[in-house]
Design an enzyme around this catalytic site. Structure first.
Site, PDB file in Angstrom:
ATOM      1  N   GLU A 198       6.404  52.545  72.026  1.00 43.62           N
ATOM      2  CA  GLU A 198       6.663  52.236  73.437  1.00 43.62           C
ATOM      3  C   GLU A 198       6.970  53.514  74.220  1.00 43.62           C
ATOM      4  O   GLU A 198       7.019  53.499  75.442  1.00 43.62           O
ATOM      5  CB  GLU A 198       7.816  51.228  73.557  1.00 43.62           C
ATOM      6  CG  GLU A 198       9.198  51.706  73.115  1.00 43.62           C
ATOM      7  CD  GLU A 198       9.425  51.627  71.588  1.00 43.62           C
ATOM      8  OE1 GLU A 198       8.435  51.544  70.833  1.00 43.62           O
ATOM      9  OE2 GLU A 198      10.596  51.663  71.166  1.00 43.62           O
ATOM     10  N   ARG A 199       7.130  54.644  73.493  1.00 43.77           N
ATOM     11  CA  ARG A 199       7.442  55.875  74.207  1.00 43.77           C
ATOM     12  C   ARG A 199       6.190  56.658  74.609  1.00 43.77           C
ATOM     13  O   ARG A 199       6.261  57.556  75.451  1.00 43.77           O
ATOM     14  CB  ARG A 199       8.348  56.745  73.338  1.00 43.77           C
ATOM     15  CG  ARG A 199       9.655  56.026  73.051  1.00 43.77           C
ATOM     16  CD  ARG A 199      10.678  56.956  72.495  1.00 43.77           C
ATOM     17  NE  ARG A 199      10.839  56.771  71.070  1.00 43.77           N
ATOM     18  CZ  ARG A 199      11.729  57.438  70.354  1.00 43.77           C
ATOM     19  NH1 ARG A 199      12.500  58.344  70.920  1.00 43.77           N
ATOM     20  NH2 ARG A 199      11.844  57.210  69.084  1.00 43.77           N
ATOM     21  N   CYS A 303       6.667  64.655  60.833  1.00 44.18           N
ATOM     22  CA  CYS A 303       7.294  64.161  59.602  1.00 44.18           C
ATOM     23  C   CYS A 303       7.127  65.164  58.481  1.00 44.18           C
ATOM     24  O   CYS A 303       7.826  65.109  57.486  1.00 44.18           O
ATOM     25  CB  CYS A 303       6.684  62.830  59.198  1.00 44.18           C
ATOM     26  SG  CYS A 303       4.946  62.987  58.820  1.00 44.18           S
TER      27      CYS A 303
HETATM   28  P1  NAD Z   1      11.125  54.792  64.961  1.00 42.01           P
HETATM   29  O1  NAD Z   1      11.422  54.241  63.609  1.00 42.01           O
HETATM   30  O2  NAD Z   1      12.221  54.888  65.945  1.00 42.01           O
HETATM   31  O3  NAD Z   1       9.965  53.924  65.655  1.00 42.01           O
HETATM   32  C1  NAD Z   1       8.784  53.577  64.980  1.00 42.01           C
HETATM   33  C2  NAD Z   1       8.315  52.205  65.444  1.00 42.01           C
HETATM   34  O4  NAD Z   1       9.258  51.214  65.052  1.00 42.01           O
HETATM   35  C3  NAD Z   1       8.147  52.082  66.950  1.00 42.01           C
HETATM   36  O5  NAD Z   1       6.934  51.417  67.208  1.00 42.01           O
HETATM   37  C4  NAD Z   1       9.361  51.288  67.394  1.00 42.01           C
HETATM   38  O6  NAD Z   1       9.059  50.433  68.464  1.00 42.01           O
HETATM   39  C5  NAD Z   1       9.732  50.478  66.173  1.00 42.01           C
HETATM   40  N1  NAD Z   1      11.192  50.347  66.001  1.00 42.01           N
HETATM   41  C6  NAD Z   1      12.141  51.295  66.198  1.00 42.01           C
HETATM   42  N2  NAD Z   1      13.361  50.832  65.887  1.00 42.01           N
HETATM   43  C7  NAD Z   1      13.207  49.565  65.489  1.00 42.01           C
HETATM   44  C8  NAD Z   1      14.098  48.553  65.014  1.00 42.01           C
HETATM   45  N3  NAD Z   1      15.391  48.793  64.882  1.00 42.01           N
HETATM   46  N4  NAD Z   1      13.583  47.362  64.698  1.00 42.01           N
HETATM   47  C9  NAD Z   1      12.260  47.129  64.789  1.00 42.01           C
HETATM   48  N5  NAD Z   1      11.377  48.045  65.219  1.00 42.01           N
HETATM   49  C10 NAD Z   1      11.822  49.255  65.557  1.00 42.01           C
HETATM   50  O7  NAD Z   1      10.439  56.206  64.701  1.00 42.01           O
HETATM   51  P2  NAD Z   1      10.056  57.299  65.797  1.00 42.01           P
HETATM   52  O8  NAD Z   1      11.289  57.919  66.328  1.00 42.01           O
HETATM   53  O9  NAD Z   1       9.052  56.773  66.735  1.00 42.01           O
HETATM   54  O10 NAD Z   1       9.296  58.360  64.868  1.00 42.01           O
HETATM   55  C11 NAD Z   1       9.948  59.405  64.195  1.00 42.01           C
HETATM   56  C12 NAD Z   1      10.186  59.067  62.741  1.00 42.01           C
HETATM   57  O11 NAD Z   1       8.942  58.745  62.121  1.00 42.01           O
HETATM   58  C13 NAD Z   1      10.755  60.225  61.935  1.00 42.01           C
HETATM   59  O12 NAD Z   1      11.735  59.731  61.055  1.00 42.01           O
HETATM   60  C14 NAD Z   1       9.551  60.742  61.146  1.00 42.01           C
HETATM   61  O13 NAD Z   1       9.872  61.415  59.944  1.00 42.01           O
HETATM   62  C15 NAD Z   1       8.820  59.474  60.892  1.00 42.01           C
HETATM   63  N6  NAD Z   1       7.416  59.714  60.606  1.00 42.01           N
HETATM   64  C16 NAD Z   1       6.997  59.620  59.315  1.00 42.01           C
HETATM   65  C17 NAD Z   1       5.681  59.880  58.990  1.00 42.01           C
HETATM   66  C18 NAD Z   1       5.217  59.771  57.575  1.00 42.01           C
HETATM   67  O14 NAD Z   1       4.012  59.670  57.350  1.00 42.01           O
HETATM   68  N7  NAD Z   1       6.119  59.787  56.591  1.00 42.01           N
HETATM   69  C19 NAD Z   1       4.773  60.221  60.001  1.00 42.01           C
HETATM   70  C20 NAD Z   1       5.229  60.304  61.321  1.00 42.01           C
HETATM   71  C21 NAD Z   1       6.552  60.042  61.602  1.00 42.01           C
END
Ligand code: NAD
Length: 522
Positions: A198-199, A303
């Site tokens: 959503e960001r 990540c």
């Molecule tokens: P995030 O977990 O905050 O959000 C990811 C998704 O989950 C979004 O679409 C969001 O709407 C949803 N979401 C967030 N909180 C939620 C909740 N409490 N309940 C249900 N849905 C929820 O992650 P972010 O800040 O967008 O991304 C950064 C994170 O992603 C970092 O921890 C990074 O390491 C990780 N990441 C991992 C990889 C990998 O392949 N291992 C790749 C990219 C990013």
């Protein structure tokens, strides 16, 4: 619904500046190959991280809209699943060509909404494009197996699609992560409901437009929006058979358990704390460039960012040079020529990162290079943090235990390679790791003993290309990483095997008496 201006076939323009947008438009959602304005009253404001100006409002789709999107994908599945793989491949080839044609436009949307530099945003698109290119090999990858298992009897396997699948994406790679899912989910015959972050959903909306132009039938790819509510809808909707998630541990562990409990396949890539071990015998100049690029590139919001440096022996004496190179990086709006890194995603994120830097100071670490309080002249209101290096860190400090996800490098000292390996193995995350050395035996010992899923030897960010798979381990994946993204495991995730055993014997070879025991294959 109202058509997105770009969907009408008009020449598309896209911003390449951070100037304030005069007429802010709400983001639409995409269902049945149409861009539709949500009837919701709930919106999430999206700000340019370089200025904090409003860019768009992202709708929280209503339950009725989410249900309609699933129904559209269910309907599309009925015919899409029985199209030939060559037909789907032809559409994928067009999708690949369209991504190339719209490369700059996709990248500009990423720079505007996510903040990373335009050059880096082009890399974000490329890494996703490569997955779509690799997916074009599906006719080869979808082949089954066959064996004559007995006289007149053979067993064959088929790979069949699952049905409607969903993808929940993070903010940090607005093009790459949707493209980890769209190509592989669809070429295997599934239909997909994608929820971008959503960001920064702009790149996913451009991809939706290209989906339609490439010739995907209505409903094969739908894009919906929202935060927790949309995620919970996906997790509880029985028609959705599999969920792909990439993001942080809090959301990912919850999504894995609730999705699994509801009987879905779930693949989930989570957070990280990636270490680099540097040995005195390495190529120092190569190492310094690699660590500075991998720690501070994309403002540390990858990540696979190399955010933790384990300095073996006298390599700690290289710190002043490291700080000098980090300090030389240009922090600026992502559209500015020469910018090396942009802002972090939000004011909250900036505050959290600054809090972790302050905690390191309070716990006795040294702030060798302090990027707090910086702002480029032209952009006083952005979420800026310049490269920061924290030294004399120990594993009990908060800045070591938590994923920082900002332009901050934490540095620890050890005396030997063994100590470096033990320290890294004790960390709960296991996404990526790197070693810098010119010794083959040292690299080989490290490779064998290190407990992380993706190892770089003189390579700072060893993300496997799409003919391999993304293989994090430990807490960097949910469910033990049984289902990894893209490559052959990606094809496995999006297909189920059907195993067919058949017997064709001539009539006179069939006995009059029924067999009641299990065959012994003699
Ligand atoms: P995030 O977990 O905050 O959000 C990811 C998704 O989950 C979004 O679409 C969001 O709407 C949803 N979401 C967030 N909180 C939620 C909740 N409490 N309940 C249900 N849905 C929820 O992650 P972010 O800040 O967008 O991304 C950064 C994170 O992603 C970092 O921890 C990074 O390491 C990780 N990441 C991992 C990889 C990998 O392949 N291992 C790749 C990219 C990013």
């Amino acid at each position: 619904g109202h058509l997105h201006p770009a969907a009408s076939g008009a020449a598309v323009s896209y911003p390449t500046t951070h100037e304030k947008i005069q007429e802010v438009k709400d983001t639409q959602y995409f269902v049945n190959n149409q861009f539709v304005t949500s009837a919701t009253t709930q919106f999430i404001d999206l700000h340019d991280p370089a200025t904090n100006n409003l860019v768009t409002r992202v709708p929280q789709n209503t339950d009725e809209e989410l249900k309609a999107a699933v129904a559209s994908a269910e309907k599309a599945f009925k015919s899409w699943r029985s199209t030939s793989v060559l037909h789907r491949q032809a559409i994928m080839f067009r999708f690949v060509a369209l991504i190339r044609e719209n490369w700059d436009r996709l990248a500009a949307s990423i720079t505007l909404e996510q903040g990373k530099t335009f050059a880096d945003a082009k890399g974000d698109v490329l890494r996703g494009l490569q997955v779509a290119e690799a997916a074009c090999a599906a006719p080869e990858l979808l082949k089954g197996e066959v064996l004559e298992v007995a006289k007149d009897m053979e067993t064959r396997t088929y790979r069949e699609p699952l049905g409607v699948v969903a993808a929940i994406c993070p903010f940090n790679f607005p093009a790459m992560i949707p493209l980890w899912c769209i190509p592989i989910a669809t070429i295997t015959g599934n239909t997909l409901m994608l929820k971008p972050s959503e960001r920064d959903p702009g790149a996913a909306m451009i991809l939706a437009e290209l989906v339609e132009k490439a010739g995907f039938p209505e409903g094969v790819v739908n894009v919906v929006h929202g935060a927790h509510r949309t995620v919970n809808f996906i997790l509880d909707e029985p028609a959705i058979k599999a969920v792909s998630f990439v993001g942080g541990n809090k959301a990912g562990e919850y999504i894995f358990s609730r999705g699994s409990a509801n009987g879905k396949r779930v693949q989930a890539n989570l957070g990280a704390k990636n270490h680099a071990a540097v040995l005195p015998d390495c190529n120092k100049n190569q190492f310094l460039n690699a660590i500075v690029g991998a720690a501070f590139g994309a403002a540390g919001q990858r990540c696979m960012a190399l955010s933790t440096l384990v300095m073996v022996g006298e390599t700690k004496e290289w710190l002043p040079e490291l700080a000098e190179r980090a300090k030389a990086l240009q922090v600026n709006g992502g559209f500015e020529p020469g910018a090396d890194l942009g802002p972090v995603i939000s004011p909250q994120s900036k505050q959290r990162i600054e809090g972790l830097i302050a905690s390191a100071e309070a716990e006795g670490a040294t702030i060798l290079l302090d990027g707090r309080g910086f702002a480029p002249e032209k952009y006083p209101n952005g979420n800026w943090i310049a490269p920061t290096i924290i030294t004399n860190v120990t594993p009990s400090m908060q800045c070591y235990k938590e994923e920082i996800f900002g332009p901050v490098l934490v540095c620890l000292n050890v005396d030997t390679l063994d100590e470096a390996i033990d320290l890294i193995n004790e960390n709960e995350y296991g996404n990526g790791v790197a070693i810098f050395t010119r010794s083959g035996p040292t690299a080989e010992t490290f490779r064998r003993r290190i407990d992380a899923g993706q190892v770089g030897i003189n390579v700072p960010i060893p993300v496997p290309l799409p003919m391999f798979s993304f293989t994090g381990n430990k807490r960097s994946v949910a469910g033990g990483g049984a289902s990894t993204f893209y490559g052959k495991p990606g094809i496995n995730f999006y297909t189920q095997l059907k195993t067919v055993t058949s017997l064709w014997s001539s009539a006179d070879a069939i006995s009059k008496k029924a067999d009641v025991h299990m065959p012994t294959h003699s």
